[in-house]
Design a protein around this motif. Structure first.
Motif, PDB file in Angstrom:
ATOM      1  N   ALA A 135       1.243   2.199   5.868  1.00  0.00           N
ATOM      2  CA  ALA A 135       0.778   2.167   7.257  1.00  0.00           C
ATOM      3  C   ALA A 135      -0.378   3.137   7.479  1.00  0.00           C
ATOM      4  N   GLN A 136      -0.310   4.315   6.863  1.00  0.00           N
ATOM      5  CA  GLN A 136      -1.396   5.291   7.015  1.00  0.00           C
ATOM      6  C   GLN A 136      -2.681   4.829   6.333  1.00  0.00           C
TER       7      GLN A 136
ATOM      8  N   ILE B  64       4.330   8.319  -5.306  1.00  0.00           N
ATOM      9  CA  ILE B  64       2.981   8.201  -4.753  1.00  0.00           C
ATOM     10  C   ILE B  64       2.704   9.388  -3.846  1.00  0.00           C
ATOM     11  N   GLU B  65       1.483   9.897  -3.912  1.00  0.00           N
ATOM     12  CA  GLU B  65       1.073  10.977  -3.014  1.00  0.00           C
ATOM     13  C   GLU B  65      -0.204  10.576  -2.290  1.00  0.00           C
ATOM     14  N   LEU B  66      -0.247  10.851  -0.998  1.00  0.00           N
ATOM     15  CA  LEU B  66      -1.437  10.674  -0.166  1.00  0.00           C
ATOM     16  C   LEU B  66      -1.797  12.039   0.390  1.00  0.00           C
ATOM     17  N   LYS B  67      -3.064  12.413   0.270  1.00  0.00           N
ATOM     18  CA  LYS B  67      -3.481  13.737   0.734  1.00  0.00           C
ATOM     19  C   LYS B  67      -4.888  13.658   1.312  1.00  0.00           C
TER      20      LYS B  67
ATOM     21  N   LEU C 183      -3.213  15.242   6.564  1.00  0.00           N
ATOM     22  CA  LEU C 183      -2.009  14.486   6.236  1.00  0.00           C
ATOM     23  C   LEU C 183      -1.688  14.683   4.761  1.00  0.00           C
ATOM     24  N   LYS C 184      -0.412  14.958   4.461  1.00  0.00           N
ATOM     25  CA  LYS C 184       0.080  15.086   3.088  1.00  0.00           C
ATOM     26  C   LYS C 184       1.420  14.382   3.044  1.00  0.00           C
TER      27      LYS C 184
ATOM     28  N   PHE D 293      -8.698   4.897   8.074  1.00  0.00           N
ATOM     29  CA  PHE D 293      -8.803   4.935   9.524  1.00  0.00           C
ATOM     30  C   PHE D 293      -7.623   5.747  10.039  1.00  0.00           C
ATOM     31  N   ASP D 294      -7.864   6.660  10.966  1.00  0.00           N
ATOM     32  CA  ASP D 294      -6.799   7.530  11.470  1.00  0.00           C
ATOM     33  C   ASP D 294      -6.035   6.815  12.586  1.00  0.00           C
ATOM     34  N   TRP D 295      -5.062   5.981  12.175  1.00  0.00           N
ATOM     35  CA  TRP D 295      -4.262   5.208  13.120  1.00  0.00           C
ATOM     36  C   TRP D 295      -3.406   6.115  13.994  1.00  0.00           C
ATOM     37  N   GLN D 296      -2.946   7.235  13.479  1.00  0.00           N
ATOM     38  CA  GLN D 296      -2.106   8.146  14.260  1.00  0.00           C
ATOM     39  C   GLN D 296      -2.888   8.709  15.435  1.00  0.00           C
ATOM     40  N   LYS D 297      -4.097   9.186  15.184  1.00  0.00           N
ATOM     41  CA  LYS D 297      -4.929   9.715  16.265  1.00  0.00           C
ATOM     42  C   LYS D 297      -5.281   8.611  17.250  1.00  0.00           C
TER      43      LYS D 297
END
Length: 157
Positions: free
Chosen positions: A19-20, A135-138, A4-5, A47-51
């Motif tokens: 949310a992620q 903001i960046e999430l990676k 995820l990026k 926690f991988d909520w998408q999966k």
């Protein structure tokens, strides 16, 4: 599942990153404010909520080995100030569970300045005074299995 990026430049984008990162676990020692660069960074186990949602929809039942966490980096730019509440900055091994990230614009200002607040369980919080939302999430690598999903007691307020 691909890494995820995500990048946030407004409140809608921030909501997606929040949310992620819901129920991500961060150690106090894995967060740092870099005032000269106007940057706040952290490493989290999210926690991988998408999966979880995709697997639940596909199978209608969950098996403990299907839950996953992923190591990720989160970077806040244009940070002018950081305030913490409800935890000891010197306890580097202390773990915090992130509940949400929110943004509140500076009162009476038409500029994009405001505060991004990271709210953790147990009443802990970090407030970042920002020039704007950037903001960046990676994700930083492969996922690993965890035995159960995060729990949210119904009586928590």
């Amino acid at each position: 599942m691909p890494d995820l990026k995500l990048i946030a430049f407004d409140t809608d984008d921030l909501g997606v990153i929040s949310a992620q990162l819901q129920d991500a676990v961060l150690r106090v020692g894995d967060m740092k404010y870099l005032p000269k660069q106007k940057r706040f960074v952290g490493i989290a186990n999210r926690f991988d909520w998408q999966k979880f949602a995709e697997d639940a929809q596909a199978s209608k039942t969950k098996i403990a080995s299907e839950y996953e966490r992923r190591r990720c980096a989160v970077r806040f730019e244009r940070v002018n100030a950081v305030k913490v509440h409800g935890f000891d900055l010197h306890d580097k091994r202390a773990a915090l569970a992130l509940l949400a990230m929110t943004y509140e614009p500076t009162a009476g200002s038409e500029s994009p300045e405001g505060d991004v607040t990271l709210t953790f369980s147990g009443g802990a919080a970090i407030r970042l005074g920002v020039e704007c939302i950037e903001i960046e999430l990676k994700d930083l690598g492969a996922a690993w299995a965890t035995k159960r999903p995060p729990e949210h007691p119904e009586d928590a307020s």
